[in-house]
Design a protein around this motif. Sequence first.
Motif, PDB file in Angstrom:
ATOM      1  N   ARG A 358       0.750  -1.140  -0.015  1.00 40.79           N
ATOM      2  CA  ARG A 358       0.029   0.161  -0.064  1.00 40.79           C
ATOM      3  C   ARG A 358       0.820   1.205  -0.022  1.00 40.79           C
ATOM      4  O   ARG A 358       0.452   2.416  -0.641  1.00 40.79           O
ATOM      5  CB  ARG A 358      -0.865  -0.127   1.216  1.00 40.79           C
ATOM      6  CG  ARG A 358      -1.748   1.242   1.388  1.00 40.79           C
ATOM      7  CD  ARG A 358      -2.882   1.444   0.260  1.00 40.79           C
ATOM      8  NE  ARG A 358      -3.519   0.189  -0.331  1.00 40.79           N
ATOM      9  CZ  ARG A 358      -4.616  -0.479   0.357  1.00 40.79           C
ATOM     10  NH1 ARG A 358      -5.009   0.235   1.474  1.00 40.79           N
ATOM     11  NH2 ARG A 358      -4.984  -1.445   0.040  1.00 40.79           N
ATOM     12  N   PHE A 359       1.887   1.201   0.713  1.00 39.04           N
ATOM     13  CA  PHE A 359       2.738   2.510   0.846  1.00 39.04           C
ATOM     14  C   PHE A 359       4.027   2.098   0.598  1.00 39.04           C
ATOM     15  O   PHE A 359       5.154   1.823   1.414  1.00 39.04           O
ATOM     16  CB  PHE A 359       2.675   3.067   2.511  1.00 39.04           C
ATOM     17  CG  PHE A 359       1.319   3.489   2.715  1.00 39.04           C
ATOM     18  CD1 PHE A 359       0.833   4.327   2.019  1.00 39.04           C
ATOM     19  CD2 PHE A 359       0.778   2.713   3.808  1.00 39.04           C
ATOM     20  CE1 PHE A 359      -0.483   4.689   2.472  1.00 39.04           C
ATOM     21  CE2 PHE A 359      -0.618   2.972   4.243  1.00 39.04           C
ATOM     22  CZ  PHE A 359      -1.096   4.183   3.478  1.00 39.04           C
ATOM     23  N   PRO A 360       4.542   1.918  -0.580  1.00 38.28           N
ATOM     24  CA  PRO A 360       5.795   1.395  -1.019  1.00 38.28           C
ATOM     25  C   PRO A 360       7.161   2.139  -0.538  1.00 38.28           C
ATOM     26  O   PRO A 360       8.140   1.533  -0.485  1.00 38.28           O
ATOM     27  CB  PRO A 360       5.804   1.713  -2.767  1.00 38.28           C
ATOM     28  CG  PRO A 360       4.482   1.740  -2.952  1.00 38.28           C
ATOM     29  CD  PRO A 360       3.764   2.313  -1.976  1.00 38.28           C
ATOM     30  N   ALA A 361       7.102   3.352  -0.316  1.00 33.44           N
ATOM     31  CA  ALA A 361       8.179   4.159   0.209  1.00 33.44           C
ATOM     32  C   ALA A 361       8.475   3.504   1.818  1.00 33.44           C
ATOM     33  O   ALA A 361       9.599   3.813   2.109  1.00 33.44           O
ATOM     34  CB  ALA A 361       7.795   5.643   0.421  1.00 33.44           C
ATOM     35  N   LEU A 362       7.570   2.850   2.116  1.00 36.49           N
ATOM     36  CA  LEU A 362       7.791   2.141   3.677  1.00 36.49           C
ATOM     37  C   LEU A 362       8.171   0.930   3.467  1.00 36.49           C
ATOM     38  O   LEU A 362       8.223   0.181   4.661  1.00 36.49           O
ATOM     39  CB  LEU A 362       6.621   2.338   4.621  1.00 36.49           C
ATOM     40  CG  LEU A 362       6.109   3.750   4.654  1.00 36.49           C
ATOM     41  CD1 LEU A 362       5.080   3.717   5.541  1.00 36.49           C
ATOM     42  CD2 LEU A 362       7.233   4.773   4.960  1.00 36.49           C
ATOM     43  N   ARG A 363       8.645   0.343   2.365  1.00 38.17           N
ATOM     44  CA  ARG A 363       8.860  -1.029   2.194  1.00 38.17           C
ATOM     45  C   ARG A 363       9.972  -1.713   3.000  1.00 38.17           C
ATOM     46  O   ARG A 363      10.135  -2.666   3.615  1.00 38.17           O
ATOM     47  CB  ARG A 363       9.419  -1.532   0.692  1.00 38.17           C
ATOM     48  CG  ARG A 363       9.627  -2.772   0.283  1.00 38.17           C
ATOM     49  CD  ARG A 363       9.960  -2.864  -1.196  1.00 38.17           C
ATOM     50  NE  ARG A 363       9.048  -2.297  -2.078  1.00 38.17           N
ATOM     51  CZ  ARG A 363       8.008  -2.802  -2.405  1.00 38.17           C
ATOM     52  NH1 ARG A 363       7.457  -4.020  -2.274  1.00 38.17           N
ATOM     53  NH2 ARG A 363       7.144  -1.964  -3.362  1.00 38.17           N
ATOM     54  N   ASP A 364      11.000  -0.701   3.297  1.00 40.26           N
ATOM     55  CA  ASP A 364      12.199  -1.093   4.110  1.00 40.26           C
ATOM     56  C   ASP A 364      12.255  -0.569   5.601  1.00 40.26           C
ATOM     57  O   ASP A 364      13.056  -0.731   6.353  1.00 40.26           O
ATOM     58  CB  ASP A 364      13.421  -0.593   3.481  1.00 40.26           C
ATOM     59  CG  ASP A 364      13.582  -1.111   1.999  1.00 40.26           C
ATOM     60  OD1 ASP A 364      13.470  -2.509   1.864  1.00 40.26           O
ATOM     61  OD2 ASP A 364      14.330  -0.474   1.063  1.00 40.26           O
ATOM     62  N   ALA A 365      11.041  -0.030   5.937  1.00 35.40           N
ATOM     63  CA  ALA A 365      10.787   0.768   7.266  1.00 35.40           C
ATOM     64  C   ALA A 365      11.193  -0.269   8.515  1.00 35.40           C
ATOM     65  O   ALA A 365      11.656   0.009   9.537  1.00 35.40           O
ATOM     66  CB  ALA A 365       9.943   1.544   7.266  1.00 35.40           C
ATOM     67  N   GLY A 366      10.098  -1.453   8.204  1.00 33.23           N
ATOM     68  CA  GLY A 366      10.178  -2.420   9.470  1.00 33.23           C
ATOM     69  C   GLY A 366       9.210  -1.829  10.545  1.00 33.23           C
ATOM     70  O   GLY A 366       8.877  -0.491  10.481  1.00 33.23           O
ATOM     71  N   LEU A 367       8.854  -2.616  11.448  1.00 37.62           N
ATOM     72  CA  LEU A 367       8.171  -2.198  12.606  1.00 37.62           C
ATOM     73  C   LEU A 367       9.259  -2.082  13.810  1.00 37.62           C
ATOM     74  O   LEU A 367      10.033  -3.148  14.337  1.00 37.62           O
ATOM     75  CB  LEU A 367       7.014  -3.288  12.965  1.00 37.62           C
ATOM     76  CG  LEU A 367       6.003  -3.307  11.806  1.00 37.62           C
ATOM     77  CD1 LEU A 367       4.743  -4.305  12.285  1.00 37.62           C
ATOM     78  CD2 LEU A 367       5.449  -1.929  11.458  1.00 37.62           C
ATOM     79  N   SER A 368       9.267  -1.241  14.544  1.00 39.18           N
ATOM     80  CA  SER A 368      10.191  -0.872  15.627  1.00 39.18           C
ATOM     81  C   SER A 368       9.637  -1.374  16.960  1.00 39.18           C
ATOM     82  O   SER A 368      10.108  -1.374  17.828  1.00 39.18           O
ATOM     83  CB  SER A 368      10.594   0.454  15.605  1.00 39.18           C
ATOM     84  OG  SER A 368      11.391   0.667  14.391  1.00 39.18           O
ATOM     85  N   GLU A 369       8.063  -1.052  16.948  1.00 45.05           N
ATOM     86  CA  GLU A 369       7.396  -1.235  18.239  1.00 45.05           C
ATOM     87  C   GLU A 369       5.983  -1.675  17.893  1.00 45.05           C
ATOM     88  O   GLU A 369       5.434  -1.031  16.961  1.00 45.05           O
ATOM     89  CB  GLU A 369       7.562  -0.230  19.380  1.00 45.05           C
ATOM     90  CG  GLU A 369       6.922  -0.344  20.713  1.00 45.05           C
ATOM     91  CD  GLU A 369       7.004   1.191  21.495  1.00 45.05           C
ATOM     92  OE1 GLU A 369       7.090   0.984  22.418  1.00 45.05           O
ATOM     93  OE2 GLU A 369       7.383   2.170  20.719  1.00 45.05           O
ATOM     94  N   ALA A 370       5.312  -2.315  18.738  1.00 40.91           N
ATOM     95  CA  ALA A 370       4.049  -2.566  18.741  1.00 40.91           C
ATOM     96  C   ALA A 370       3.124  -2.437  20.149  1.00 40.91           C
ATOM     97  O   ALA A 370       4.123  -2.991  20.964  1.00 40.91           O
ATOM     98  CB  ALA A 370       3.706  -3.984  18.056  1.00 40.91           C
TER      99      ALA A 370
END
Length: 447
Positions: A358-370
């Motif tokens: 959905r948001f290709p620019a965030l492909r490599d951002a990963g999740l840091s916290e949930a």
Amino acid sequence: MSSMITDISPIQFADELPAECDVLIIGAGIAGIATAYFLAKRGVKAVVCEKGRVAGEQSSRNWGWVRQQGRDWAELPIMIESNRIWRGLAEETGEKDLTFTQAGCLYLADTEEKLGKFETWFELAKQHQLSTRMLSGDEIRSGFADISGDWIGGMVTETDGRAEPFVAVPALARAAQRAGAKIIEQCAVRSVELENSRVAGVVTEHGQVRSPQVVLAGGVWSTHFAANAGLSLPQLAVRSTVARTGTAPDVYGPNISSPGLCLRRRSDGGYTVTTGDRAEHYLSTGSFRYFGKFLNLMKATARDVRVYPSAPRHYPGAWSTPRRWSADETSPFERMRVVNPEPSPVVLKDIRKRLPHRFPALRDAGLSEAWAGMIDVTPDAVPVLGEADDHPGLYFATGLSGHGFGIGPAIGRIMADILTSRSPGHDLSRFRMGRFFDGSPMVPGPY
């Protein structure tokens, strides 16, 4: 940097518990703290008692949206006021953590049904002269090319924005203290005291406080407190899971609600993200007691509602939670200082799967916290505001139903007016407690 305030977070607010005050507020979420702030500015002696930590529960765990767009018709005038308040809070208080960022709010539609709902709400926006605009599919593709999807249209309100929940609410609490309010963490209110059927004060775990006015702003715990006082308050607790990405490009400016994925830009350089399409509820006695009242909401919501047989021990709504206790007994609020639910693995799986598409620019951002929070939801998904019919002097500011952070400052101003016998400036009839019991149809607002 963690976004969470929990029961192991250091105590930051430890004023001395007074013997008496003008207004005693139960709960230090956005509604309780904002009420204390506006009361203190008027010279009213306000005390906030919090069983755990300021903003420890949903007030620091929400999405951080300050939106007018999509609001219930009766909430919208209040939210317009709240938007104005947010814009001046940082300067008014000197607290930079109260910074409001105008970024806009964008809703995207991939079906005619969704677009039709946007168009219906757009008529309400025009009545209030908001900056809302309807967007065509071509306008979305040209203006928001970095969002992937087959969009047939959308809606944007450019005057909407965002703030950082886990720093903003404690910042407002500090401002309330400087104005004269007393705020006490790790101080659960066990019960309300009555004299001649009228509120005379409360009993806390640390002693009695005399007060002719008490505000119940306890979020998901409000139902339990009300039940112990002999009052029925139809609220159910719903678990909502949220995550944040690592540092990522500043590509997606507005708050974005798209089918199955929502996000907003954060001040730390990442994004807060959630699916926005799943609500999880632990069955409780209230689930069955209030089932009929929630039917319309369950039919109206587009969310996937998952039900689990029981809540963890000591959670709001847990089967083992007592409905009544005396002032000299340990209350449920002392057994669970801060509700810190485990995030849903199903929601996290969906976020990881959907985000890069959905948001290709965030492909490599990963999740840091949930994290997850428990939302206090009413049968029509709008708040309960005002005085209890059977307990003069007891007031409700609860049931904000998952969209209380943005509207919270105006709720505080309204409650301060009610408590000082001034006109609240808005029609609050939709938010009266009696609507649940006088035969009024439960017409859900946006949820």
